[in-house]
Design a protein around this motif. Structure first.
Motif, PDB file in Angstrom:
ATOM      1  N   UNK B 327       0.783  -1.220   0.000  1.00 38.44           N
ATOM      2  CA  UNK B 327       0.000   0.000   0.000  1.00 38.44           C
ATOM      3  C   UNK B 327       0.811   1.264   0.000  1.00 38.44           C
ATOM      4  N   UNK B 328       1.979   1.234  -0.585  1.00 43.37           N
ATOM      5  CA  UNK B 328       2.745   2.462  -0.764  1.00 43.37           C
ATOM      6  C   UNK B 328       3.622   2.290  -1.992  1.00 43.37           C
ATOM      7  N   UNK B 329       3.839   3.384  -2.709  1.00 41.52           N
ATOM      8  CA  UNK B 329       4.602   3.314  -3.949  1.00 41.52           C
ATOM      9  C   UNK B 329       6.024   2.824  -3.690  1.00 41.52           C
ATOM     10  N   UNK B 330       6.521   1.992  -4.598  1.00 37.23           N
ATOM     11  CA  UNK B 330       7.867   1.457  -4.402  1.00 37.23           C
ATOM     12  C   UNK B 330       8.936   2.511  -4.668  1.00 37.23           C
ATOM     13  N   UNK B 331       8.653   3.431  -5.572  1.00 39.21           N
ATOM     14  CA  UNK B 331       9.551   4.566  -5.747  1.00 39.21           C
ATOM     15  C   UNK B 331       8.754   5.824  -5.440  1.00 39.21           C
ATOM     16  N   UNK B 332       9.416   6.897  -5.024  1.00 39.30           N
ATOM     17  CA  UNK B 332       8.661   8.093  -4.643  1.00 39.30           C
ATOM     18  C   UNK B 332       7.907   8.697  -5.833  1.00 39.30           C
ATOM     19  N   UNK B 333       6.712   9.209  -5.554  1.00 34.59           N
ATOM     20  CA  UNK B 333       5.964   9.934  -6.577  1.00 34.59           C
ATOM     21  C   UNK B 333       6.476  11.372  -6.585  1.00 34.59           C
ATOM     22  N   UNK B 334       6.846  11.856  -7.771  1.00 35.03           N
ATOM     23  CA  UNK B 334       7.369  13.224  -7.861  1.00 35.03           C
ATOM     24  C   UNK B 334       6.241  14.166  -8.280  1.00 35.03           C
ATOM     25  N   UNK B 335       6.351  15.430  -7.913  1.00 33.23           N
ATOM     26  CA  UNK B 335       5.229  16.355  -8.105  1.00 33.23           C
ATOM     27  C   UNK B 335       4.894  16.627  -9.579  1.00 33.23           C
ATOM     28  N   UNK B 336       3.663  17.030  -9.856  1.00 33.29           N
ATOM     29  CA  UNK B 336       3.260  17.329 -11.239  1.00 33.29           C
ATOM     30  C   UNK B 336       4.090  18.478 -11.801  1.00 33.29           C
ATOM     31  N   UNK B 337       4.623  18.282 -12.995  1.00 38.47           N
ATOM     32  CA  UNK B 337       5.492  19.296 -13.588  1.00 38.47           C
ATOM     33  C   UNK B 337       6.944  18.841 -13.549  1.00 38.47           C
ATOM     34  N   UNK B 338       7.211  17.742 -12.825  1.00 34.22           N
ATOM     35  CA  UNK B 338       8.604  17.300 -12.697  1.00 34.22           C
ATOM     36  C   UNK B 338       9.010  16.346 -13.818  1.00 34.22           C
ATOM     37  N   UNK B 339       8.116  16.118 -14.762  1.00 33.62           N
ATOM     38  CA  UNK B 339       8.380  15.388 -16.008  1.00 33.62           C
ATOM     39  C   UNK B 339       8.702  13.905 -15.779  1.00 33.62           C
ATOM     40  N   UNK B 340       9.769  13.633 -15.069  1.00 34.95           N
ATOM     41  CA  UNK B 340      10.103  12.236 -14.777  1.00 34.95           C
ATOM     42  C   UNK B 340      10.939  12.222 -13.515  1.00 34.95           C
ATOM     43  N   UNK B 341      11.066  11.049 -12.958  1.00 37.22           N
ATOM     44  CA  UNK B 341      11.857  10.947 -11.729  1.00 37.22           C
ATOM     45  C   UNK B 341      13.305  11.334 -12.016  1.00 37.22           C
TER      46      UNK B 341
END
Lengths: 317, 517
Positions: B327-341
């Motif tokens: 129940x949690x993302x395996x890699x961090x979710x980056x904010x909208x506008x950040x294009x890609x990790x």
């Protein structure tokens, strides 16, 4: 909140606080803030109108409220001189009034004006919003409506404003942290907006109480419908005003666009919170007994689900 | 001498920059428009540089202005624009007032330290890593102190005031949640602040001349400044008063030389000289004496540095790694506008301005989740909050271009992750009671309630229209592991628009002129 106003008020508050201290009013003010909660659901103003429920349609929100409250003998039957009033709309979502996700601001404005005309000392308005509360207050138009009418818009985003209370006879909900204004105000006016709800079916009067408590997640985790019914017994509103002017028919309770909304131009007012929801269910095109929490509340003896047993004033404008 | 006024101007400018920057980081009312924040931070060297190479626009050319100023007058950035420099100066000033400070003695430059750091950093950057840059950039470090250390204090004071005002029935001062702050980031900022205070008191601007990459880089440029601060060999009596004032320890009184690469252009020495023997001189007036620190070993350092960094980069960044928690993302979710990790982690210096500005506080600093080269970079923490559908604040304020500006319209269909439903954890399945908190919060109805058993409804996810805002994850009441969560997607892309109207929805409400009861 208007930023300039925020700072202005911040300074004003400091001055006011200082002034109050010097006058020596501090003890009185604090004492007056949180009196013992009024737990008797029937202890509100006692005058009974001739009708149990007023349903009105085809007018503008404020006009319909004026007419409806008049047929219950006017606001003075509910608000006495120098009483404090808490008006609890649904301000859960960061949406404009057209989306029908929050209570109609014009309706809130008129209710506050009526309360003051009846002699209310202060009218407070709050909701424990779901979306970020500042944008909800602002974009719903309710903050402006409250200010225009001279009411007090109260933030409800801090746990320190909620007090832990026992919910007597609660089957699943034994205790809850309730906003202090619900506990301390003389009169509680519940002003939900009628909407669809993904899991509860509809949301109206009883479900609007979820914005008066701190921990909603507990309700969701612990039998949502039973918790809604349990809490309805805790503090019954002195008046329920159901805003069915714009009704979100699907994808509720937030909705996705204005396509989810129809213009119903209706309003219900009643003291009986179960009747309020039962009539709302009917307006929504469903039967009260199909909505779990209405049935549970009815079975717990909190009100009338069978509308045929009520004296209803039906008004078309 | 006539140039004494320079110090006053420097002090005023630095305080203005410092106070305004501090305000940007601790304000929670949204008092300053995003554009204004952009103007205030325009001259911050590293953010501006990173943004410039990302968008190649004059809108991010602040660092060029700093370079030009440096080529003219030396490291004026260090004593005016740089908030960490001013932070140093404040503590140096205080300790002078209380006579704690020991004078900063002239030493030979520690070129090994400063050029190694700078070269590792430059090399790392060539491999699009912000290693060392995000740890040593003076603006970002100060940002963390402001955002993670000062901000909770401001919030706390505000909340006490708010509570007091409420006793007088006054509600315009509202409280702001403090619970969201994480101890490791507070601890880091606290330790760093203590370090800065100690360094400032005992070593003056030691950080700026040894660890700070901006200081070192500008120091390289300031060797060739058009105007440099010099001792007038004829006037100078080697009395040492100027060196006593110098917080950078860069005045060699015996040799009557100023190491201008380490001079932070604070102008404190101008006033100290009784002989009027120190001041700005045109650098190329006469044949320049050999540079005080042209040192042959620099090349060697560069070489060692090169070796070092290659070794560093052979160790690959491992993102997140396997987690046992559900129940949690395996890699961090980056904010909208950040294009890609990758875009995000190679641009974010972890100044935490977005963390400060985020109205819901969904953006939270991480510690190691992006790997050790991405220390403290913020992520979307959906256990703390969720991203407001209508808000693009972080994209507007980000000074480095890690989060690029987007409009509300773009954001409405920008997918930064997708919702995953773990059915066997859901309340509806485990307890057979209604819930629907996730669907309730969903702004696009990507999470919809569909019939389950009897009257019960259960969530169903339509990933195509999910934007990954995390409202469902935030709202999910299941403990300890959430039954619905947002899994990050490496490249953000367009989500489908929610259908205009759900056609198959049963139309229960009949238009009627009468009441249904």
């Amino acid at each position: 909140m208007d930023r300039r106003e925020f700072f202005k008020k911040t300074i004003l508050a400091g001055v006011a606080a200082g002034a109050a201290m010097t006058i020596g009013n501090l003890g009185k003010v604090i004492a007056g803030k949180v009196p013992a909660p009024d737990l008797n659901p029937n202890s509100g103003p006692s005058a009974q109108g001739p009708y149990d429920l007023v349903a009105i349609k085809d007018g503008e929100p404020a006009q319909m409220f004026d007419k409806a409250i008049e047929s219950l003998g006017g606001m003075k039957n509910f608000v006495k001189k120098n009483q404090t009033v808490v008006v609890k709309p649904n301000i859960g979502w960061d949406t404009p009034p057209e989306r029908g996700a929050d209570t109609n601001p014009d309706l809130i404005k008129r209710i506050i004006q009526q309360c003051y005309s009846a002699g209310a000392k202060t009218v407070y308005v709050f909701d424990n919003s779901v979306d970020e509360w500042r944008v909800c207050y602002e974009n719903s138009g309710i903050q402006k409506a409250v200010r225009d009418a001279g009411g007090k818009m109260v933030p409800a985003n801090s746990e320190s404003n909620y007090q832990l209370v026992e919910v007597k006879n609660g089957k699943k909900l034994k205790q809850a942290k309730v906003h202090e204004l619900i506990l301390s105000s003389d009169v509680f006016i519940n002003v939900p907006v009628l909407k669809s709800h993904g899991s509860a079916g509809i949301t109206a009067a009883m479900k609007n109480h979820m914005g008066t408590v701190w921990d909603r997640r507990f309700w969701h985790r612990t039998d949502l419908n039973q918790c809604i019914a349990d809490f309805a017994a805790y503090r019954k509103p002195d008046l329920n005003v159901i805003d069915a002017y714009r009704v979100m028919t699907n994808r509720g309770p937030k909705g996705v666009s204005e396509d989810d909304v129809i213009l119903m131009k209706s309003l219900l007012i009643t003291r009986d919170i179960v009747a309020a929801d039962a009539a709302s269910a009917k307006l929504f095109g469903t039967e009260p007994e199909k909505i779990s929490y209405i049935k549970l509340a009815y079975e717990a003896g909190l009100g009338t689900m069978d509308l045929t047993k009520l004296s209803i004033n039906r008004i078309k404008m | 001498m006539q140039l004494i006024f320079l110090k006053k101007i420097r002090v005023v400018i630095s305080l203005i920059f410092f106070i305004v920057t501090l305000f940007v980081f601790v304000d929670f009312t949204g008092f300053l428009a995003s554009r204004l924040i952009g103007v205030i931070l325009w001259l911050q060297f590293i953010p501006s540089f990173l943004k410039f190479i990302g968008i190649l626009s004059i809108a991010a050319a602040g660092f060029l202005v700093i370079l030009i100023l440096t080529m003219l007058f030396g490291r004026v950035y260090c004593s005016t624009v740089c908030p960490l420099g001013t932070l140093h100066d404040i503590f140096i000033w205080i300790s002078k007032k209380f006579r704690i400070i020991k004078r900063v003695k002239f030493t030979k430059p520690h070129n090994l330290i400063r050029y190694t750091i700078l070269s590792i950093l430059v090399l790392a950057f060539c491999f699009s890593s912000l290693f060392l840059m995000n740890l040593l950039d003076p603006y970002s470090l100060t940002g963390k102190i402001f955002s993670d250390l000062f901000r909770p204090v401001i919030y706390f004071v505000n909340n006490v005031l708010s509570r007091i005002f409420q006793m007088f029935d006054f509600y315009s001062v509202y409280s702001v949640p403090i619970a969201v702050f994480s101890w490791p980031t507070i601890l880091f900022s606290f330790c760093f602040l203590v370090l800065i205070i100690l360094l400032a008191i005992f070593k003056g601007r030691w950080y700026c001349n040894n660890l700070c990459p901006v200081g070192t880089l500008l120091g390289v440029f300031s060797r060739y400044s058009l105007f440099t601060i010099k001792l007038d060999e004829n006037a100078c009596t080697s009395c040492g008063l100027c060196a006593k004032e110098c917080k950078a320890g860069c005045i060699d009184v015996k040799e009557k030389k100023v190491d201008f690469s380490r001079c932070v252009a604070c102008f404190d020495c101008f006033k100290a000289c009784p002989e009027d023997g120190i001041g700005y001189k045109y650098h190329f007036r006469k044949k320049t004496t050999p540079d005080i620190e042209s040192d042959p070993s620099r090349r060697k350092f560069l070489k060692t540095a090169l070796l070092g960094t290659t070794a560093v980069f052979s160790a690959k960044i491992v993102l997140g790694g396997k987690k046992e928690q559900q129940g949690i993302s395996t890699v961090p979710v980056t904010p909208p506008g950040s294009i890609s990790i990758w875009h995000y982690t190679s641009k974010c210096t972890a100044c935490h301005l977005c963390v400060s500005a985020c109205p819901t506080k969904v953006l939270q600093p991480t510690i190691m989740e992006y790997g050790w080269t991405g220390l403290f970079q913020p992520k979307m923490n959906y256990h703390a909050e969720y991203c407001n559908f209508e808000c693009v604040k972080c994209s507007e304020v980000c000074p480095t271009g890690a989060i690029l500006p987007i409009t509300k319209e773009q954001k409405a269909t920008l997918q930064i992750g997708t919702s995953k439903f773990i059915k066997n954890l859901c309340i509806v399945v485990t307890k057979n009671t209604a819930c629907g908190a996730c669907s309730e919060h969903c702004p696009t109805k990507a999470v919809e309630m569909v019939p389950y058993l009897g009257d019960l409804m259960i969530p169903k996810v339509d990933e195509k229209i999910c934007v990954g805002c995390g409202a469902c994850e935030y709202a999910c009441p299941v403990k300890p592991d959430k039954s619905i969560y947002v899994e990050a997607i490496p490249y953000h892309h367009k989500a489908l628009k929610p259908e205009k109207k759900i056609e198959n929805q049963k139309k229960t409400i009949k238009p009627s002129n009468d009441f249904p009861f």
